[in-house]
Design a protein around this motif. Structure first.
Motif, mmCIF file in Angstrom:
data_model
loop_
_atom_site.group_PDB
_atom_site.id
_atom_site.type_symbol
_atom_site.label_atom_id
_atom_site.label_comp_id
_atom_site.label_asym_id
_atom_site.label_seq_id
_atom_site.Cartn_x
_atom_site.Cartn_y
_atom_site.Cartn_z
ATOM 1 N N TRP A 1 -1.485 1.653 5.965
ATOM 2 C CA TRP A 1 -1.810 2.165 4.610
ATOM 3 C C TRP A 1 -0.808 3.295 4.196
ATOM 4 C CZ3 TRP A 1 -5.427 0.443 1.655
ATOM 5 C CH2 TRP A 1 -6.590 -0.296 2.453
ATOM 6 N N SER A 2 -0.020 3.515 4.923
ATOM 7 C CA SER A 2 1.030 4.373 4.686
ATOM 8 C C SER A 2 2.290 4.503 5.627
ATOM 9 C CB SER A 2 0.434 6.069 4.692
ATOM 10 O OG SER A 2 1.165 7.051 4.593
ATOM 11 N N SER B 1 0.897 -1.297 0.048
ATOM 12 C CA SER B 1 -0.094 -0.042 -0.102
ATOM 13 C C SER B 1 0.886 1.390 0.223
ATOM 14 C CB SER B 1 -0.933 0.059 1.290
ATOM 15 O OG SER B 1 -0.025 -0.134 2.481
ATOM 16 N N SER B 2 2.243 1.315 0.216
ATOM 17 C CA SER B 2 3.022 2.241 0.448
ATOM 18 C C SER B 2 4.393 1.846 0.225
ATOM 19 C CB SER B 2 2.633 3.048 1.951
ATOM 20 O OG SER B 2 3.435 4.179 1.954
ATOM 21 N N LEU B 3 5.015 2.945 -0.625
ATOM 22 C CA LEU B 3 6.555 2.855 -0.763
ATOM 23 C C LEU B 3 7.155 4.098 -0.206
ATOM 24 C CD1 LEU B 3 6.986 1.158 -4.303
ATOM 25 C CD2 LEU B 3 7.265 0.123 -1.715
ATOM 26 N N GLY C 1 11.740 1.586 1.508
ATOM 27 C CA GLY C 1 10.755 0.814 2.414
ATOM 28 C C GLY C 1 9.306 0.849 1.821
ATOM 29 N N SER C 2 8.731 -0.192 2.653
ATOM 30 C CA SER C 2 7.533 -0.620 2.106
ATOM 31 C C SER C 2 6.398 -0.925 3.489
ATOM 32 C CB SER C 2 7.198 -1.906 1.187
ATOM 33 O OG SER C 2 7.705 -2.988 2.027
ATOM 34 N N GLY C 3 5.328 -0.411 3.029
ATOM 35 C CA GLY C 3 4.055 -0.965 4.050
ATOM 36 C C GLY C 3 3.150 -1.893 3.463
ATOM 37 N N ASP C 4 2.663 -3.034 4.159
ATOM 38 C CA ASP C 4 1.734 -3.867 3.447
ATOM 39 C C ASP C 4 0.529 -4.281 3.907
ATOM 40 O OD1 ASP C 4 2.648 -6.101 5.248
ATOM 41 O OD2 ASP C 4 4.144 -6.733 4.243
ATOM 42 N N TYR C 5 -0.103 -5.093 3.317
ATOM 43 C CA TYR C 5 -1.461 -5.534 3.986
ATOM 44 C C TYR C 5 -1.350 -6.420 5.030
ATOM 45 C CZ TYR C 5 -4.278 -3.742 0.205
ATOM 46 O OH TYR C 5 -4.829 -3.028 -1.016
#
Length: 381
Positions: A166-167, A121-123, A135-139
């Motif tokens: 989400w972010s 959902s976010s990079l 960096g990444s944020g995931d489900y």
């Protein structure tokens, strides 16, 4: 086709040619009629106009045969590398100069591709490592950092109880690197990426409502902007995470995005179908409300170009809307694509990103729920 639906948030080879795809108006948007008379001298300074000669420069077609909605697009600090992520569980990177030089109508190959364990959902690029780590944020509620060249994870933080992130964002503040993540669990967590992800602070601004957006002041200030499913946006001082400095409460539905135009101006987006510009030096004053795009259900993307004074939003009618910060009406509208490979009209613009490094050349990247990436660029007209 799976997409990034805001309705999920709890409150507690597409083209035939790229030559005739873009136009600065569309039947889906009704441009306002300007009435004048022969005795009236019209002040053209008050008429919305686009100062940039934008045109389609490249199309990156989806290589996936399944769902490939693009949920996030990010330029690296140099403005040369584009990273995308979304439903397909892949971080794809592209070199902008290579895309702009391509003679093909459709590019499918990325510079690199990192497979991830969950939907993204976010990079965000780590600002201290010159575009080498993202960096990444995931489900699954996990923040993971990847070495882009080696295509391997180098850091992981799983502190949101499995609830979707989400972010996420980073900042360098007084020499310290700080990360932040916002989740369905209703918390914003700040942590130290250099120290094993140790927790620096937690806030729960919406009484448990999902956090949809987090962004640090990109100019080095101490502010953190938060968009929340309780219909509000919040501004915190990261030096004292107790109560918010300001509550921005002008929207009527979920606030999906909060972006800094400068250190005292924030633009928010909401599923009430509007964007709002706020002067946070004067409390919570709304400077301007932007309308024209369609947004009632999905994450459609929001980006600001700080050098050029532009605000860009995606739309659920599969169009990109560009607003000049001076006017409430859009100054440029372009539809993505012509033929839906899913045989339906369900496509929408799911992410947008403006390149920040130039002042005289505008570059806009838009991603769709069908996985197609389109790049628009142009000089000041």
């Amino acid at each position: 086709m799976e997409a990034l639906f805001c309705s999920e948030i709890p409150n507690n080879n597409i083209r035939s040619s790229i030559n005739d795809l873009c136009y600065s108006s569309s039947s889906s948007y009704t441009w306002p009629t300007i009435m004048t008379s022969s005795s009236t001298v019209m002040n053209t300074d008050n008429i919305p106009r686009c100062d940039w000669d934008l045109s389609l420069s490249a199309v990156v077609s989806s290589a996936s045969t399944g769902s490939d909605a693009i949920g996030t697009i990010e330029f690296d600090p140099s403005g040369e590398i584009i990273a995308t992520g979304g439903i397909a569980r892949k971080i794809r990177t592209y070199r902008l100069s290579s895309l702009l030089r391509s003679r093909d109508d459709h590019v499918t190959a990325s510079e690199s591709c990192i497979c991830t364990p969950a939907k993204l959902s976010s990079l965000r690029w780590r600002p201290d490592l010159s575009g080498r780590v993202i960096g990444s944020g995931d489900y699954d509620g996990v923040v993971t950092e990847y070495d882009v060249e080696k295509q391997v994870p180098v850091f992981e933080r799983d502190e949101h109880g499995g609830r979707r992130i989400w972010s996420m964002d980073y900042t360098l503040h007084n020499g310290s690197l700080i990360g932040a993540s916002g989740s369905d669990d209703g918390t914003v967590q700040m942590w130290d990426p250099r120290n094993g992800g140790s927790l620096e602070g937690t806030v729960r601004p919406g009484g448990g409502a999902a956090i949809c957006s987090v962004e640090f002041d990109p100019f080095g200030g101490s502010s953190l902007a938060v968009g929340c499913a309780d219909r509000n946006a919040y501004v915190y001082d990261i030096r004292r995470l107790v109560d918010p400095l300001i509550v921005l409460d002008g929207h009527t539905k979920t606030v999906t995005y909060a972006r800094f135009m400068n250190s005292h101006t924030i633009v928010t987006g909401s599923t009430d179908g509007s964007l709002k510009q706020w002067d946070i030096n004067n409390g919570r004053r709304v400077v301007r409300t932007y309308r024209g795009h369609v947004n009632s259900r999905n994450f459609v993307g929001l980006s600001v170009w700080r050098h050029g004074g532009l605000v860009v939003s995606g739309s659920e009618n599969n169009q990109v809307f560009v607003y000049d910060k001076r006017w409430e009406e859009p100054v440029w509208v372009c539809e993505l694509g012509q033929t839906d490979r899913f045989g339906s009209d369900r496509r929408f613009v799911s992410s947008v990103c403006l390149r920040q490094v130039d002042e005289d050349w505008c570059t806009l990247v838009a991603g769709g729920s069908d996985g197609v990436l389109e790049i628009f660029s142009g000089i000041r007209s």
